[in-house]
Scaffold this motif. Structure first.
Motif, short mmCIF file in Angstrom:
data_model
loop_
_atom_site.label_atom_id
_atom_site.label_comp_id
_atom_site.label_asym_id
_atom_site.label_seq_id
_atom_site.Cartn_x
_atom_site.Cartn_y
_atom_site.Cartn_z
N GLU A 160 45.72 61.56 27.04
CA GLU A 160 46.25 61.04 28.61
C GLU A 160 45.26 60.75 29.73
N LEU A 161 44.22 61.76 29.67
CA LEU A 161 43.33 61.58 30.89
C LEU A 161 42.35 60.09 30.52
N ARG A 162 41.99 60.14 29.02
CA ARG A 162 41.23 58.98 28.27
C ARG A 162 41.79 57.71 29.00
N SER A 163 43.43 57.57 28.64
CA SER A 163 44.05 56.39 28.92
C SER A 163 43.89 56.10 30.14
N PHE A 164 44.21 57.21 31.15
CA PHE A 164 44.26 56.92 32.58
C PHE A 164 42.79 56.29 33.10
N VAL A 165 41.59 56.82 32.45
CA VAL A 165 40.10 56.45 32.87
C VAL A 165 40.03 55.13 32.44
N ALA A 166 40.57 54.75 31.35
CA ALA A 166 40.52 53.38 30.84
C ALA A 166 41.07 52.53 31.72
N LYS A 167 42.18 52.82 32.48
CA LYS A 167 42.97 51.96 33.33
C LYS A 167 42.29 51.88 34.83
N VAL A 168 41.55 52.69 35.12
CA VAL A 168 40.86 53.08 36.61
C VAL A 168 39.72 52.19 36.36
N SER A 169 38.79 51.95 35.52
CA SER A 169 37.84 51.28 34.96
C SER A 169 38.02 49.72 35.05
N GLU A 170 39.35 49.66 34.38
CA GLU A 170 39.79 48.22 34.30
C GLU A 170 40.21 47.62 35.87
N ILE A 171 41.09 48.33 36.36
CA ILE A 171 41.59 47.91 37.60
C ILE A 171 40.52 47.98 38.79
N SER A 172 39.63 48.95 38.83
CA SER A 172 38.60 48.98 40.03
C SER A 172 37.54 47.96 39.66
N ASP A 173 37.12 47.54 38.46
CA ASP A 173 36.36 46.46 38.42
C ASP A 173 36.84 45.18 38.86
N ARG A 174 38.24 44.99 38.68
CA ARG A 174 39.10 43.50 38.82
C ARG A 174 39.37 43.67 40.44
#
Length: 223
Positions: A21-35
């Protein structure tokens, strides 16, 4: 006061719990914060639904990361448990555990972020700094809001908005909040305010389970 410098990068991303769950959330953080790097208001708005999903799942956080810490640098038995931090120190995720009746010092974060209440109830007092910061170790604060928070509630940090606060546990058991911040919060030098004396000092909260790289280097240099 201490110079709030940029921290040296780590060798790799650091994970302190094993959680899909945390790994999936971190992936979203990375994707959204970069964008949305040029608009952190959008970063927070787009992240919040995914953060809400993480908060409602009550199985991913191990119990040891929901414990108080009698040796806390923040005092009052407050535990600050690092769950994840990015290699470049641009993101950290940690749990903050506040015993019943305890209150954090009044402090800032110096980064955009989301904080969500995972367990328990809290009262948050939000401040705004109203002096110009020219006088060394002096700060004039004004209370802008007092909020009563329940499990699942989320609030945003977007300095200077909402960045200075103190939080008290109002439930019978310890409160646990999850923090996602755009820096390595426990390892940077930030500010602790004492509103009664209109004073401010530098502090580094550290983490209950992970030394800062700078502390490790200093310790190795002594031996």
């Amino acid at each position: 006061m201490k110079n709030h410098t940029i921290l040296e990068p780590l060798r790799e991303d650091q994970w302190f719990i094993e959680s899909q769950e945390l790994r999936s959330f971190v992936a979203k953080v990375s994707e959204i914060s970069d964008r949305t790097v040029d608009d952190r208001t959008q970063t927070l708005a787009r992240l919040e639904p995914y953060f809400q999903e993480l908060l409602v799942q009550q199985e991913w956080l191990p119990q040891k990361f929901a414990q108080v810490n009698p040796e806390s640098r923040m005092g009052g038995g407050i535990g600050q448990w690092l769950l994840y931090r990015a290699k470049d120190r641009s993101v950290s995720i940690f749990s903050l555990v506040i015993p019943p009746g305890s209150t954090t010092p009044v402090h800032d974060h110096l980064a955009w972020g989301l904080i969500g209440l995972y367990k328990g109830n809290q009262e948050e007092t939000v401040y705004r700094r109203v002096d110009n910061g020219d006088a060394q170790e002096h700060a004039q604060l004004q209370i802008t809001e007092v909020r009563r928070l329940q499990t699942g509630d989320i609030y945003r940090l977007l300095p200077p908005d909402g960045d200075i606060h103190a939080v008290k546990t109002t439930s019978q058991s310890a409160s646990v909040s999850i923090h996602i911040l755009g820096n390595d919060t426990g390892c940077i030098w930030r500010h602790q305010f004492i509103p009664e004396s209109h004073s401010v000092k530098s502090f580094r909260s550290g983490y209950s389970n992970a030394p800062c790289q700078e502390e490790e280097e200093k310790e190795h240099a002594l031996y």
